[in-house]
Design an enzyme around this catalytic site. Structure first.
Site, mmCIF file in Angstrom:
data_model
loop_
_atom_site.group_PDB
_atom_site.id
_atom_site.type_symbol
_atom_site.label_atom_id
_atom_site.label_comp_id
_atom_site.label_asym_id
_atom_site.label_seq_id
_atom_site.Cartn_x
_atom_site.Cartn_y
_atom_site.Cartn_z
ATOM 1 N N GLU A 93 6.913 6.101 0.374
ATOM 2 C CA GLU A 93 7.516 5.146 1.306
ATOM 3 C C GLU A 93 8.975 5.482 1.617
ATOM 4 O OE1 GLU A 93 6.632 1.136 -0.038
ATOM 5 O OE2 GLU A 93 4.669 1.304 0.884
ATOM 6 N N GLU A 140 -2.575 2.722 0.831
ATOM 7 C CA GLU A 140 -2.491 1.637 -0.149
ATOM 8 C C GLU A 140 -2.914 0.331 0.513
ATOM 9 O OE1 GLU A 140 1.366 1.079 -1.932
ATOM 10 O OE2 GLU A 140 1.704 3.221 -2.110
HETATM 11 C C1 GLA Z 1 4.354 -0.090 -2.061
HETATM 12 C C2 GLA Z 1 4.554 1.084 -2.993
HETATM 13 C C3 GLA Z 1 3.736 1.014 -4.234
HETATM 14 C C4 GLA Z 1 3.701 -0.394 -4.786
HETATM 15 C C5 GLA Z 1 3.192 -1.322 -3.718
HETATM 16 C C6 GLA Z 1 3.053 -2.744 -4.192
HETATM 17 O O1 GLA Z 1 3.419 0.111 -1.094
HETATM 18 O O2 GLA Z 1 4.336 2.318 -2.364
HETATM 19 O O3 GLA Z 1 4.280 1.896 -5.173
HETATM 20 O O4 GLA Z 1 4.972 -0.762 -5.183
HETATM 21 O O5 GLA Z 1 4.090 -1.321 -2.642
HETATM 22 O O6 GLA Z 1 2.524 -3.582 -3.187
#
Ligand code: GLA
Ligand code: ZN
Length: 670
Positions: free
Chosen positions: A149, A304
Site C-alpha cells: 500500500e 485483500e
Molecule cells: C491494509 C494492509 C494490510 C492490513 C489491512 C487491514 O490493506 O495492506 O496489511 O493492515 O489493511 O484491513
C-alpha cells in the site's frame, strides 16, 4: 506452479507462528478444506528474514514455501519494504520520513520510509535481490507483490534535493518555472532552483502549480522506488510478474503512472457493508473495481478483503450471512481473477489482533466465517473457466487524477465541496443500471474504440485532450462533458480566450460564468422536448454554468433565478459526432434518462430484461463464451427469466430467483 482457475487465498503471516509448528501444519489442512490455493507471504517479514544487518535467515521461509507447494498452494511473494526493522532505522536514521511540517518521525508503524534515501534503497535492494535469487524460480512462487500500500510523502533534505532536480529537468530554467506557477503573485518569484521548498503548512502552500508538481514528484519518486525494487527482483534472476496493492479512492498517488511498471493491477477492498443501503455500497465498490481493472484493461487481483469485519473502521460490523459471497463474487463479476483476504490467520497481539481472518483465535473450522469462506471457495471452483476472461466496455468515463488534484486544490467557486466523485458516480450509475461495462480513462489515453465517453468536470486540459476530444467527435463518437471543464492548463494556469478551452466550436457554446450554489439552494432544468421527454424537469444544485450557445441545440433550460430560461443542457452536432454539455449538477434521474437514451441510440444494451435498482449486471468474455453475472444487493428477491434468450445457467438462480446477496451466472456461445 501455474494457476488454473481463480486464485483464492490471501495474506498469511507464518513468521508470527514459527514457535508453534502444529498451528502451521493445521493451517495448511484448513486452507485445503476451504479451497484456498494461494497465500501471500513476506509482506511484513523483514525483521525475521534479516534480524541483523546482512544476516539473512531464509530457511524458515523456504520450509514454509516447500510445505505449501507440496500441498498445492501457490505463493505471491512480497518484498518486505512496507515495514523496516528497528536496526535499520537506528543505523541509518535518514530512512525515517520527515513530515510536511518538517518534523522527523521516530521508528514505528509502517509505510513511513523516505523513498529517496539511498541507505533505504540499498537495504531494500539487497534483501529483494536475495529473495529473488532464493525463491524467484521456486515452482510455488507465481508473482511478486512489491512493498505494501505505497503512499505518503517525505520532506527530508534528500527529498527536497530530488524535487529540485525533478523541477530543473522539467522546466530547464527558473524563469520557465516562475511563469508556469505564476510566482509574481504575492511576490513569490524564485531566483534559482535551490530556493524551492516542498509545500508546507508552515510555508508555501498557495502556489497551486507548486502543490501540483509536488504531487507529481511524489508519484514519480514512488514509481522510481517501485522500479528500483523491480530491478532488484530482476537482478536476482526472477522474471515473474509484479504487482503493487492499491487502495480505495487513493489520491496520494496517480495510479496511472504505475501502469508501465506492473504486470498485474491489484487492490485492497474494505467497504463498510451494512452501514447504508447495500446497493449504495455495492455501487461504490463496483466503481473502484472497474477503476483498477481499467488501469491495464485486463483481469486484476483482489489482493485483500476481509472475511468478516475489520478492526479499524469506526464501527466494525460483521458481514451478514451471504455478504462475503456477494462481495467476493462482485470482484469476479467486475473482472478480478482472484479473491484474497487479509488475513488467513488472526494475529495474537498488536494492532490487528481483532481484525477478521479466515482462522480466528478460537482456531476451529466450525465457525460461521470459515464455512462461508469455504462456500466462496467452492463457488470459485465452479466458475473456474471464467478466470482469465476479460471485460469489454464500449463506454468510458474520463477520471484524471492530475485534474482532480488541481481542481480540489484550487480556491474557486465552491471550496466546501465540488462533489466531483458524486458527479462521476451519477454517470457511472446511469450506465451500470443498463448493465453496461464501464472503463475509466485518464487524459493520456486514447478515446477511440468507445461509443460514448463521459467527462465530469474535466477542469484541467492536458496531454492534448482537446485534440483527442475533437478527433473523437469528428469520427462519430458521442462525448458528454460538464461545467468546470477546460479551465486550466497542465500547470494550473487559467486558459485565456474562453472555455471550454479550444473546444467551444465542438460544443457550440462558450461558458460565460459559473454560479456556485449554497448547499440548500436548488434550481432545475426543464426539457425543451427536443431530446428529453416534454414536461421533464430535473433538479440541480451546487453549480450552474451560464453559457452562451452558438450552434448548440438547447435540451434543458433553467427554471429559476436571474438566468431562468438560459440553457441548462445542450448538444451540438460536430462533423460525424455529437458533443453534449451539461451545465449543472443534476440529480440521478437526469443521468439515468441521458444514459438510457444514448445507449439506445448506440444500441449498447445487451441484457434481455429490465434491471431493477440494486441489481447489478456485468459481463466477461473469453475467446468462445460470454459470461453474464447478475447480483442482487436488495432485500427482495429478483426473478430472472432467461428463457429463449440464448443464455444458459452456469451457477445460482436454479429456481429462477436471485435472492438477497445471491449471484447468478449465465453464459452464451460467442
Ligand atoms: C491494509 C494492509 C494490510 C492490513 C489491512 C487491514 O490493506 O495492506 O496489511 O493492515 O489493511 O484491513
Ligand atoms: Zn525523504
Amino acid at each position: 506452479m501455474r494457476q488454473t482457475g481463480f486464485i483464492y487465498g490471501g495474506d498469511y503471516n507464518p513468521e508470527q507462528w514459527l514457535d508453534t509448528p502444529e498451528i502451521l501444519k493445521q493451517d495448511i489442512e484448513y486452507m485445503k478444506a476451504a479451497h484456498i490455493n494461494e497465500v501471500t507471504l513476506g509482506v511484513f517479514s523483514w525483521s525475521t528474514l534479516e534480524p541483523q544487518e546482512g544476516n539473512y535467515q531464509f530457511d524458515w521461509l523456504k520450509q514454509i514455501i516447500d510445505n505449501l507447494y507440496e500441498n498445492g498452494i501457490s505463493i505471491i511473494l512480497s518484498t518486505p519494504s512496507g515495514a523496516r526493522p528497528k536496526w535499520l532505522a537506528d543505523a541509518y536514521p535518514e530512512v525515517l520520513r520527515v513530515n510536511a511540517d518538517r518534523t522527523k518521525n521516530l521508528f514505528g508503524g509502517r509505510h513511513n520510509h523516505c523513498y529517496t534515501s539511498l541507505a533505504y534503497r540499498e537495504a531494500v535492494y539487497k534483501i529483494d535481490k536475495k529473495l529473488s535469487e532464493k525463491f524467484g524460480n521456486h515452482p510455488a512462487v507465481t508473482t511478486w507483490h512489491i512493498s505494501n500500500e505505497l503512499g505518503g510523502d517525505c520532506h527530508c533534505p534528500l527529498c527536497q534535493n530530488a524535487f529540485r532536480g525533478w523541477l530543473e529537468r522539467k522546466y530547464k530554467t527558473i524563469e520557465a518555472l516562475n511563469k508556469a506557477w505564476n510566482t509574481t503573485f504575492w511576490s513569490h518569484t524564485y531566483q534559482n532552483f535551490e530556493q524551492v521548498e516542498s509545500p508546507s503548512p508552515k510555508g508555501e502552500k498557495m502556489l497551486h502549480g507548486l502543490n501540483l508538481d509536488w504531487n507529481r514528484f511524489v508519484t514519480d519518486q514512488t514509481a522510481d522506488f517501485v522500479s528500483w525494487e523491480k530491478k532488484a527482483i530482476r537482478d536476482g534472476g526472477s522474471e515473474l510478474p509484479v504487482t503493487i496493492n492499491m487502495m480505495y479512492d487513493f489520491r496520494g498517488l496517480n495510479y496511472y503512472k504505475f501502469k508501465e511498471l506492473i504486470d498485474i493491477a491489484s487492490w485492497d477492498n474494505y467497504p463498510t457493508w451494512h452501514k447504508q443501503e447495500e446497493k449504495v455500497t455495492a455501487l461504490d465498490t463496483a466503481f473502484q473495481h472497474d477503476f483498477i481493472r481499467s488501469l491495464l484493461k485486463k483481469p486484476f487481483l483482489l489482493m485483500e478483503s476481509c472475511p468478516t469485519s475489520t478492526n479499524w473502521q469506526s464501527v466494525s460490523k460483521l458481514k451478514r450471512p451471504g455478504m462475503l459471497s456477494a462481495a467476493s463474487l462482485q470482484a469476479i463479476a467486475h473482472g478480478a481473477d482472484s479473491v484474497q483476504y487479509f488475513q488467513i490467520r488472526q494475529s495474537r497481539g498488536a494492532s490487528e489482533k481483532f481484525h477478521g481472518a479466515v482462522i480466528d483465535h478460537y482456531g476451529g473450522m466450525d465457525t460461521r466465517v470459515f464455512k462461508e469462506v469455504t462456500e466462496v471457495g467452492s463457488k470459485l471452483v465452479r466458475l473456474s473457466e471464467i478466470a482469465g476472461s476479460t471485460t469489454k466496455a464500449r463506454v468510458a468515463i474520463l477520471h484524471d487524477c492530475e485534474s482532480r488534484w488541481a481542481m480540489e486544490d484550487a480556491q474557486g467557486p465552491r471550496n466546501k465541496g465540488l462533489h466531483y466523485k458524486d458527479t462521476l458516480k451519477k454517470m457511472y450509475y446511469g450506465l451500470r443500471k443498463l448493465g453496461l461495462n464501464v472503463d475509466f480513462l485518464n487524459m493520456e489515453e486514447e478515446l477511440k474504440g468507445y461509443d460514448l465517453v463521459f467527462a465530469p468536470m474535466l477542469y484541467m486540459f492536458r496531454s492534448d485532450i482537446e485534440t483527442k476530444i475533437r478527433n473523437f467527435v469528428t469520427a462519430g463518437g458521442t462525448f458528454i462533458m460538464t461545467y468546470w471543464s477546460g479551465i486550466v492548463n497542465e500547470t494550473d494556469l487559467c486558459h485565456l480566450g474562453g472555455t471550454p478551452h479550444q473546444l467551444m466550436d465542438v460544443f457550440g457554446l462558450r461558458s460565460m460564468e459559473l454560479d456556485a450554489l449554497y448547499d440548500e439552494d436548488r434550481n432545475s432544468g426543464k426539457s425543451t422536448g427536443i431530446f428529453f421527454e416534454e414536461e421533464k424537469q430535473y433538479e440541480c444544485k451546487n453549480f450552474c454554468d451560464l453559457i452562451k450557445t452558438d450552434s448548440a441545440q438547447i435540451l434543458l433550460t433553467y427554471e429559476s433565478d436571474f438566468y431562468k430560461g438560459l440553457p441548462a443542457c445542450v448538444r451540438n452536432s460536430y462533423e460525424k459526432g455529437t458533443a453534449y454539455y451539461i451545465c449543472a449538477d443534476f440529480e440521478q434521474s437526469f443521468y439515468d434518462d441521458l444514459c438510457k437514451k444514448l445507449a439506445e441510440e448506440k444500441q449498447l444494451v445487451q441484457v434481455p430484461f429490465t434491471i431493477p435498482d440494486g441489481v447489478s449486471v456485468t459481463s466477461r468474455e473469453n475467446d468462445t463464451k460470454t459470461f453474464l453475472f447478475i447480483q442482487n444487493f436488495n432485500e427482495e428477491a429478483f426473478s430472472v427469466s432467461m428463457q429463449d434468450t440464448g443464455w444458459k445457467l452456469l451457477m445460482g438462480a436454479e429456481t429462477g430467483v436471485v435472492g438477497q446477496y445471491e449471484t447468478a451466472v449465465y453464459w452464451t456461445e460467442k
